[in-house]
Design a protein around this motif. Structure first.
Motif, mmCIF file in Angstrom:
data_model
loop_
_atom_site.group_PDB
_atom_site.id
_atom_site.type_symbol
_atom_site.label_atom_id
_atom_site.label_comp_id
_atom_site.label_asym_id
_atom_site.label_seq_id
_atom_site.Cartn_x
_atom_site.Cartn_y
_atom_site.Cartn_z
ATOM 1 N N TYR A 112 -17.816 -8.601 1.107
ATOM 2 C CA TYR A 112 -16.863 -8.871 0.037
ATOM 3 C C TYR A 112 -17.125 -10.262 -0.522
ATOM 4 O O TYR A 112 -17.243 -11.231 0.236
ATOM 5 N N HIS A 161 -18.936 0.756 -9.751
ATOM 6 C CA HIS A 161 -18.916 -0.249 -8.688
ATOM 7 C C HIS A 161 -20.321 -0.779 -8.423
ATOM 8 O O HIS A 161 -20.531 -1.984 -8.254
ATOM 9 N N THR A 218 -13.745 5.711 3.632
ATOM 10 C CA THR A 218 -13.838 6.263 2.277
ATOM 11 C C THR A 218 -13.355 7.708 2.227
ATOM 12 O O THR A 218 -13.522 8.373 1.204
ATOM 13 N N ARG A 227 -7.365 1.207 -3.750
ATOM 14 C CA ARG A 227 -7.036 0.094 -2.852
ATOM 15 C C ARG A 227 -7.977 -1.079 -3.068
ATOM 16 O O ARG A 227 -7.581 -2.240 -2.945
ATOM 17 N N HIS A 228 -9.233 -0.789 -3.382
ATOM 18 C CA HIS A 228 -10.255 -1.835 -3.470
ATOM 19 C C HIS A 228 -10.514 -2.333 -4.887
ATOM 20 O O HIS A 228 -10.771 -3.523 -5.073
ATOM 21 N N VAL A 229 -10.464 -1.437 -5.876
ATOM 22 C CA VAL A 229 -10.937 -1.832 -7.202
ATOM 23 C C VAL A 229 -9.884 -1.725 -8.300
ATOM 24 O O VAL A 229 -10.170 -2.073 -9.451
ATOM 25 N N TRP A 240 -14.146 -0.394 5.672
ATOM 26 C CA TRP A 240 -12.992 0.463 5.422
ATOM 27 C C TRP A 240 -13.466 1.888 5.185
ATOM 28 O O TRP A 240 -14.554 2.124 4.678
ATOM 29 N N LEU A 300 -6.354 -4.043 -1.121
ATOM 30 C CA LEU A 300 -7.591 -4.530 -0.506
ATOM 31 C C LEU A 300 -8.530 -5.164 -1.540
ATOM 32 O O LEU A 300 -9.696 -5.415 -1.239
ATOM 33 N N ASN A 301 -8.001 -5.445 -2.711
ATOM 34 C CA ASN A 301 -8.790 -6.094 -3.754
ATOM 35 C C ASN A 301 -8.771 -7.604 -3.523
ATOM 36 O O ASN A 301 -8.190 -8.373 -4.295
ATOM 37 N N TYR A 302 -9.409 -8.016 -2.427
ATOM 38 C CA TYR A 302 -9.452 -9.435 -2.076
ATOM 39 C C TYR A 302 -10.215 -10.242 -3.126
ATOM 40 O O TYR A 302 -10.031 -11.453 -3.237
ATOM 41 N N TYR A 328 0.829 -1.211 0.000
ATOM 42 C CA TYR A 328 0.000 0.000 0.000
ATOM 43 C C TYR A 328 0.856 1.250 0.000
ATOM 44 O O TYR A 328 0.519 2.245 -0.645
ATOM 45 N N TRP A 344 -21.248 2.417 -2.490
ATOM 46 C CA TRP A 344 -19.970 2.407 -1.780
ATOM 47 C C TRP A 344 -19.690 3.735 -1.067
ATOM 48 O O TRP A 344 -19.298 3.759 0.101
#
Length: 526
Positions: free
Chosen positions: A281, A482, A427, A437-439, A425, A445-447, A134, A322
């Protein structure tokens, strides 16, 4: 100095009740009170659902907690109002659309005594870039150079209007890179060399951190001599720690316990404003979540109002999309899954081939039932159980499993052995950094391993945008994409309730509670 605890105390609800609450919790805070009426005015005791995973800022879930107890500092910080302010920096200034200069205070030293010069700041941030995914994302494409001893220059081949916000991030804590070394060095107390008002004295991972006043601190000398942060994962145990007075600050009080705290004479309850978005998620690499129609159906079949009222006693906000919990994006509350719609959910599942037989309760496709697991952690069990019941209404069989400790979720996720989990998390902050971080395909954090070409282009669009409003609008476009593809399902904000002893003075609630809590004017009366 409190001794190092060598084993994790067992603090189950029944154990606490059996030992009349106070005595059971006292073992968690030895030797601070010993249940005598001799509260030590120069010690602050904090109970949290978890403690830092390590002492190195490049280690996950560590730097923010160290900042919250006054150990670590950054160049810049966020005020409780969300404005960027100086921390160990003396000033910061724009040097054109692609560059910023940050001036350092001449008197700042690391806790070990070494002066903090521009060269040391560059070494600190470059070490973070090299060892933290990160951190590397935050500093992607940004060059960091020393201009003499007291100025650091940040530059890029693109516009970086949000650099000041980026420099407030918990992953960018300034540390003595030479002391920590070339690798993650999370468990060596002697190597933990920061700039904060408190220095780590003892560390027992996932149990306790003790930090003592730093005699070489560059700023105002804190009134408190010692901070003791204890991990108390059981939510009932945390509530009893607050009610008994064994902890001065208790983070993450559950909504169910809030009424007892409000009635008590020993603690005050603070509702911490939050832009967190708790979300489900989805493991989109496997069935049934690889089908966007299934993901959309699950999103339409959640009753977010019921979750907020039951799980959070009405102390949270629904998240139809989101960014729907963030007041900076009011338009996001009109986007996405704005209501419960079981009819639409059923139609989507039918289209995806997941049908419900006459008189049946569980949908199936080609003889395979619509069945999956849902993992919770911390205080998330009530929400998970509500989701289980709500998804059952549209024909899903959901197994709920979890633990107050983060370890179960972390291990299952690391092994790839998961279907759905609930986590929250923030925003707030620079939208490019936060949303990536997510997408982003390489987001830390893109699990879900989400990789969408349209989303990639939208994220890339930030590179040419310098105006804050233009970047906000771009974030809304990402929010819409999203909502259309829904790799994770927004649920609600998370009500963050902290109990603070009436003996504590100078407590200032902060929306980034995990970073900002201890400061020089915070003190405890005897």
């Amino acid at each position: 100095m409190p001794p190092l605890i060598t084993s994790r105390p067992a603090l189950g609800r029944r154990d606490l009740m059996r030992t009349v609450g106070t005595a059971a919790i006292a073992s968690q805070f030895l030797p601070s009170m010993a249940l005598a009426q001799s509260a030590i005015s120069d010690e602050l005791r904090i109970a949290n659902e978890e403690t830092p995973y390590g002492l190195d800022p490049v280690h996950e879930y560590s730097a923010g907690y160290l900042r919250s107890i006054g150990v670590a500092e950054g160049l810049l910080r966020l005020t409780p109002q969300g404005d960027v302010d100086v921390d160990i920096a003396a000033w910061f200034a724009n040097a054109g659309p692609n560059a910023w200069r940050v001036g350092l205070r001449p008197d700042v030293r690391f806790q070990g005594g070494k002066p903090v010069t521009a060269k040391e700041v560059v070494a600190s941030l470059e070490r973070t870039r090299a060892l933290s995914t990160y951190g590397a994302n935050l500093l992607k494409g940004i060059s960091i150079d020393a201009e003499g001893d007291l100025v650091v220059r940040f530059s890029a081949n693109r516009a970086i209007p949000a650099l000041p916000q980026i420099l407030t991030d918990e992953w960018l804590m300034i540390h003595n890179a030479e002391s920590f070394g070339a690798k993650d060095n999370s468990f060596d107390v002697g190597a933990a060399d920061y700039t904060g008002a408190f220095k780590v004295a003892t560390f027992n991972p996932r149990v306790q951190v003790v930090a003592e006043r730093n005699p070489k601190y560059w700023g105002e000398t804190p009134r408190i001599a010692r901070i003791v942060l204890n991990e108390v994962s059981d939510p009932d145990a945390r509530s009893l720690a607050a009610l008994s007075g064994e902890a001065h600050i208790v983070r993450s009080i559950t909504a169910e316990s809030s009424a007892r705290i409000q009635r008590s004479r020993t603690s005050r309850l603070y509702t911490i404003p939050s832009t967190d978005c708790a979300a489900a998620y989805l493991n989109i690499a496997k069935e049934p979540f690889s089908d966007v129609r299934v993901r959309q159906a699950l999103a339409w079949s959640l009753d977010r109002d019921e979750i907020v009222n039951v799980s959070y006693n009405g102390l949270a906000r629904t998240a139809p999309s989101w960014l729907g919990t963030n007041v900076a994006y009011p338009e996001a509350r009109r986007v996405g899954y704005t209501r419960l719609d079981l009819t639409r959910a059923a139609r989507l599942l039918d289209e995806a081939g997941w049908t419900l037989a006459s008189g049946g309760k569980v949908r199936a496709r080609n003889g395979k039932p619509l069945k999956f697991s849902l993992i919770w952690w911390g205080g998330g069990k009530p929400t998970a159980e509500l989701m289980q019941a709500q998804w059952a209404k549209m024909g899903a069989q959901v197994e709920v499993l979890g633990s107050p400790d983060y370890g179960l979720l972390d291990s299952l996720r690391s092994a790839g052995n998961w279907d759905v989990f609930v986590e929250g998390w923030g925003t707030d902050g620079d939208p490019e950094s936060v949303l990536s971080r997510h997408v982003a395909a390489d987001g830390d954090l893109n699990y879900m391993k989400y990789n969408d070409a349209v989303m990639t282009d939208l994220l890339k669009g930030f590179e040419t945008l310098t105006d804050a409003e233009d970047r906000r609008v771009q974030a809304l476009h990402i929010n819409q994409r999203h909502a259309d593809t829904v790799p994770f399902i927004p649920i609600s904000s998370r009500a963050r309730l902290n109990a603070v002893s009436t003996k504590v003075h100078g407590y200032v609630p902060h929306f980034q509670w995990w970073q900002y809590e201890v400061h020089s004017d915070l003190w405890v009366s005897s």
